[in-house]
Design a protein around this motif. Sequence first.
Motif, short mmCIF file in Angstrom:
data_model
loop_
_atom_site.label_atom_id
_atom_site.label_comp_id
_atom_site.label_asym_id
_atom_site.label_seq_id
_atom_site.Cartn_x
_atom_site.Cartn_y
_atom_site.Cartn_z
N UNK A 8 0.84 -1.20 0.00
CA UNK A 8 0.00 0.00 0.00
C UNK A 8 0.88 1.26 0.00
N UNK A 9 1.95 1.25 0.77
CA UNK A 9 2.85 2.40 0.86
C UNK A 9 3.53 2.67 -0.49
N UNK A 10 3.95 1.60 -1.18
CA UNK A 10 4.57 1.78 -2.49
C UNK A 10 3.58 2.34 -3.49
N UNK A 11 2.35 1.87 -3.43
CA UNK A 11 1.30 2.38 -4.32
C UNK A 11 1.10 3.87 -4.05
N UNK A 12 0.98 4.24 -2.78
CA UNK A 12 0.78 5.65 -2.43
C UNK A 12 1.91 6.53 -2.95
N UNK A 13 3.15 6.08 -2.82
CA UNK A 13 4.28 6.88 -3.30
C UNK A 13 4.21 7.11 -4.80
N UNK A 14 3.84 6.08 -5.54
CA UNK A 14 3.72 6.22 -7.00
C UNK A 14 2.54 7.11 -7.36
N UNK A 15 1.45 6.96 -6.64
CA UNK A 15 0.25 7.76 -6.92
C UNK A 15 0.52 9.24 -6.61
N UNK A 16 1.26 9.51 -5.54
CA UNK A 16 1.60 10.90 -5.20
C UNK A 16 2.26 11.58 -6.39
N UNK A 17 3.22 10.94 -7.00
CA UNK A 17 3.91 11.54 -8.14
C UNK A 17 2.98 11.76 -9.32
N UNK A 18 2.09 10.81 -9.58
CA UNK A 18 1.16 10.96 -10.70
C UNK A 18 0.17 12.08 -10.42
N UNK A 19 -0.39 12.13 -9.22
CA UNK A 19 -1.35 13.17 -8.87
C UNK A 19 -0.68 14.54 -8.88
N UNK A 98 10.80 17.18 -7.37
CA UNK A 98 9.74 16.47 -8.07
C UNK A 98 9.01 17.40 -9.02
N UNK A 99 8.65 16.91 -10.19
CA UNK A 99 7.85 17.69 -11.12
C UNK A 99 6.44 17.85 -10.59
N UNK A 100 5.84 18.99 -10.85
CA UNK A 100 4.43 19.16 -10.54
C UNK A 100 4.11 20.08 -9.40
N UNK A 101 5.08 20.45 -8.57
CA UNK A 101 4.81 21.40 -7.51
C UNK A 101 4.30 20.77 -6.23
N UNK A 102 3.39 21.45 -5.57
CA UNK A 102 2.87 21.07 -4.26
C UNK A 102 1.56 20.29 -4.43
N UNK A 103 1.55 19.06 -4.00
CA UNK A 103 0.35 18.22 -4.11
C UNK A 103 -0.83 18.89 -3.41
N UNK A 104 -0.60 19.45 -2.22
CA UNK A 104 -1.70 20.06 -1.46
C UNK A 104 -2.25 21.29 -2.17
N UNK A 105 -1.39 22.16 -2.66
CA UNK A 105 -1.86 23.35 -3.36
C UNK A 105 -2.59 22.95 -4.64
N UNK A 106 -2.04 21.98 -5.36
CA UNK A 106 -2.70 21.51 -6.58
C UNK A 106 -4.08 20.95 -6.26
N UNK A 107 -4.17 20.13 -5.21
CA UNK A 107 -5.45 19.54 -4.82
C UNK A 107 -6.43 20.62 -4.36
N UNK A 108 -5.93 21.61 -3.64
CA UNK A 108 -6.80 22.69 -3.17
C UNK A 108 -7.37 23.48 -4.34
N UNK A 109 -6.52 23.82 -5.29
CA UNK A 109 -6.98 24.58 -6.45
C UNK A 109 -7.97 23.77 -7.29
N UNK A 110 -7.65 22.51 -7.46
CA UNK A 110 -8.48 21.67 -8.31
C UNK A 110 -9.84 21.37 -7.69
N UNK A 111 -9.90 21.23 -6.39
CA UNK A 111 -11.15 20.82 -5.77
C UNK A 111 -11.88 21.97 -5.07
N UNK A 112 -11.38 23.19 -5.21
CA UNK A 112 -11.96 24.33 -4.49
C UNK A 112 -13.46 24.47 -4.73
N UNK A 113 -13.90 24.36 -5.96
CA UNK A 113 -15.32 24.54 -6.26
C UNK A 113 -16.04 23.22 -6.46
N UNK A 114 -15.30 22.21 -6.84
CA UNK A 114 -15.94 20.96 -7.24
C UNK A 114 -16.13 19.98 -6.09
N UNK A 115 -15.13 19.85 -5.23
CA UNK A 115 -15.19 18.77 -4.26
C UNK A 115 -14.44 19.14 -2.97
#
Length: 186
Positions: A8-19, A98-115
Amino acid sequence: MPRIKTSKEEVLQKVINTVRKKGIANSSMSDLANDCGIQKSHFYYYFESKERLIKDVLATVNSYMNYNLNKILDNEALSTKEKLSKVDGLIFKLFLKNDGGCVMANAALESAHANPLYFDEIKLFFENFIAGIKQLLMEEYGPKNAQEIAEQIVQDIEGGILLMRVYNDQKYLQNAIKRMYNLILV
């Protein structure tokens, strides 16, 4: 492609990079499974839904940041300047390495109005980040001013990450980090 067993931990690490790179909405369970080199059904072994997976991703990022930030800040053998240097290294590892910036900021921006489903974990991440920076400021500025300046520093760093991504230029985050040094090492 041969499918491999993974934890599960390995999956999460890979998913973090993709997200971090693709965002939540652009990361289907099929895409995530493919990026991890596992069967889609393997995700459902660990996570009942995409929402549960994303919550666990955000909790993992939050836990990692909080643990490492507190490890630095609680080290009484380090001076404020040494702590700041280590915090700088943590920021580099999380946001520049890591490419992509901050996972939390990206998630906040993406889900601000939707979810708003992910907001509690996102808020906790930023509250912990601000509290850590505040701890470095307390001696010089006192509680109220330290809080305001810590909020300013975190806003500046997150803005630097955003502009770094938009312009593909690390100078924006590097400049935010320089300003952090200037405010903390008065």
